[in-house]
Design a protein around this motif. Structure first.
Motif, PDB file in Angstrom:
ATOM      1  N   LYS A 246       0.853  -1.195   0.000  1.00 16.58           N
ATOM      2  CA  LYS A 246       0.000   0.000   0.000  1.00 16.58           C
ATOM      3  C   LYS A 246       0.885   1.240   0.000  1.00 16.58           C
ATOM      4  CE  LYS A 246      -3.595   2.408   2.589  1.00 16.58           C
ATOM      5  NZ  LYS A 246      -4.445   2.411   3.815  1.00 16.58           N
ATOM      6  N   ILE A 247       0.628   2.116  -0.945  1.00 20.40           N
ATOM      7  CA  ILE A 247       1.402   3.353  -1.025  1.00 20.40           C
ATOM      8  C   ILE A 247       0.814   4.358  -0.038  1.00 20.40           C
ATOM      9  CG2 ILE A 247       2.156   5.213  -2.554  1.00 20.40           C
ATOM     10  CD1 ILE A 247       2.065   3.163  -4.833  1.00 20.40           C
ATOM     11  N   LYS A 248       1.674   4.941   0.787  1.00 21.04           N
ATOM     12  CA  LYS A 248       1.226   5.745   1.920  1.00 21.04           C
ATOM     13  C   LYS A 248       0.591   7.073   1.508  1.00 21.04           C
ATOM     14  CE  LYS A 248       4.894   3.883   4.878  1.00 21.04           C
ATOM     15  NZ  LYS A 248       6.105   4.210   5.674  1.00 21.04           N
ATOM     16  N   PHE A 249       0.883   7.530   0.293  1.00 23.31           N
ATOM     17  CA  PHE A 249       0.365   8.799  -0.189  1.00 23.31           C
ATOM     18  C   PHE A 249      -0.455   8.569  -1.455  1.00 23.31           C
ATOM     19  CE2 PHE A 249       4.345   9.597   2.023  1.00 23.31           C
ATOM     20  CZ  PHE A 249       4.015  10.641   2.885  1.00 23.31           C
ATOM     21  N   PRO A 250      -1.296   9.524  -1.834  1.00 24.83           N
ATOM     22  CA  PRO A 250      -1.961   9.406  -3.141  1.00 24.83           C
ATOM     23  C   PRO A 250      -0.934   9.321  -4.254  1.00 24.83           C
ATOM     24  CG  PRO A 250      -2.971  11.139  -1.813  1.00 24.83           C
ATOM     25  CD  PRO A 250      -1.725  10.727  -1.086  1.00 24.83           C
ATOM     26  N   VAL A 251      -1.335   8.761  -5.378  1.00 22.97           N
ATOM     27  CA  VAL A 251      -0.446   8.689  -6.535  1.00 22.97           C
ATOM     28  C   VAL A 251      -1.126   9.357  -7.729  1.00 22.97           C
ATOM     29  CG1 VAL A 251       0.532   6.517  -5.703  1.00 22.97           C
ATOM     30  CG2 VAL A 251      -1.256   6.477  -7.446  1.00 22.97           C
ATOM     31  N   ARG A 252      -0.293   9.838  -8.629  1.00 20.74           N
ATOM     32  CA  ARG A 252      -0.809  10.408  -9.876  1.00 20.74           C
ATOM     33  C   ARG A 252      -0.469   9.467 -11.018  1.00 20.74           C
ATOM     34  NH1 ARG A 252       1.254  12.588 -14.133  1.00 20.74           N
ATOM     35  NH2 ARG A 252       3.329  12.858 -13.191  1.00 20.74           N
TER      36      ARG A 252
END
Length: 386
Positions: free
Chosen positions: A172-178
């Protein structure tokens, strides 16, 4: 008598019987049917939606989805108490429930759905880097290419790991992604590939709009169709039970899918966005150290239509057909023994697998007669447990 009192009169519920029991213990619903039939455990905190259903046999159920499908018979001992407690906690639509619970026609009706905040954001169209990778929106933004490996991601400080409701390891990526002109607030990857030097094969995100509807599908589709120029033969369909659209760019496949209520499915409430890496990585197929020292001591040619696993991105035993094998046997399917290196090899078509003889516990051959499938013979290797 108040409306609530009338709704919860005992005779509004089906008569309970001795076919099974249902109760709440801590944070679980324990449903136990006689002889194990219609038994389940439901994690109350994980419930995403609830339905009243009636099956073809005119039996009614409280259907609860906690990332697993659970159908609780409304005639089990204790059902009334369990339903009232759940309805009080989640604010079920009791009017829909009691209008349908005693009906004798096949149906499914939603009585509650968990609210989710919007999990995606659409940007103004300035980015055209879909085929390159994704950008983590950390305080110091970080761009990750689609060619990054499991090993690369595992060492990244912006990644955490957890278990899915189905027991899979998830990154799980801890921040939003673009991704291009889309911000995804919850972007994850399946992390259960035993081959850590392979690029990550599968990312996904659940895209909710503020109302939990198919608006999320149309929002995402509009941006993707504008940004990713493709021919009209993209693999897509839009039916009453499901909408799906696929986009391909430089060996990557991005798909969006929304599922509705139907005979076999329940309204998901979100658009599933998945990204699969379909690129070729020929370097993963090469084992120069063995190719240079390979020796064929004995061999067996196999005739007929024979195949071997080609999934080299998941199985590091799958390699290309060694040039020495092709030079000696052309395109024939062959099993060879290599006494110099204490190995046994198998090759068919353009692929091969080679095993140290000390790793092999046993061989087995299985013949399957044609039935629903085509049948065939299978040679399997059992390896010594680690």
């Amino acid at each position: 008598m108040s409306i609530t009192d009338r709704l919860f009169k005992k005779n509004n519920f089906p008569n309970e019987c001795n076919d099974g029991t249902v109760k709440i213990v801590g944070n679980k619903i324990i449903c136990e049917g006689n002889y194990g039939i219609q038994s389940c455990e439901v994690n109350i905190n994980d419930i995403q939606y609830a339905y009243i259903t009636v099956n073809v046999n005119k039996q009614s159920f409280l259907f609860l989805f906690d990332y697993h499908q659970n159908s609780i018979p409304t005639i089990y001992k204790g059902f009334k108490k369990v339903y009232e407690e759940l309805s009080k906690r989640f604010k079920f639509n009791d009017s829909i429930f009691f209008h349908n619970v005693n009906r004798k026609v096949e149906l499914k009706k939603e009585i509650w759905r968990r609210h989710h905040e919007t999990t995606y954001e659409l940007l103004n169209g300035n980015f055209n880097d879909y085929e390159k990778g994704f950008e983590i929106q950390s305080p110091k933004k970080q761009f990750i290419t689609w060619d990054a490996t499991y090993r690369d991601l595992e060492k990244n400080e912006n990644i955490s790991f957890e278990k899915s409701p189905y027991g899979q390891k998830i990154a799980k990526i801890k921040f939003p992604v673009r991704i291009g002109n889309i911000i995804l607030k919850d972007f994850r990857s399946y992390f259960d590939n035993s081959r850590t030097d392979s690029p990550i094969l599968h990312f996904y995100s659940q895209c909710f709009d503020k109302n939990g509807t198919d608006q999320s599908y149309f929002d995402l589709k509009r941006v993707l169709m504008n940004d990713i120029k493709m021919e009209e033969n993209r693999l897509s369909y839009e039916r009453s039970d499901q909408k799906n659209c696929n986009f391909h760019f430089n060996g990557m496949n991005l798909s969006i899918c929304y599922t509705y209520d139907s005979d076999w499915q329940f309204n998901a409430g979100y658009t599933s966005l998945t990204i699969e890496n379909k690129r070729n990585y020929p370097n993963l197929l090469i084992d120069l150290s063995y190719e240079e020292n390979l020796q064929v001591s004995e061999y067996l040619i196999l005739e007929g239509k024979i195949g071997i696993s080609e999934d080299y991105k998941r199985n590091n035993k799958v390699k290309r057909r060694q040039p020495k094998i092709t030079g000696q046997f052309q395109e024939k399917t062959v099993i060879w023994r290599d006494d110099r290196n204490n190995m046994i090899g198998f090759s068919s078509n353009q692929f091969s697998q080679v095993y140290d003889k000390e790793q092999i516990e046993s061989f087995s051959i299985q013949n399957i007669l044609p039935a629903k499938g085509s049948g065939g013979g299978y040679l399997e290797i059992t390896l010594v447990s680690d």
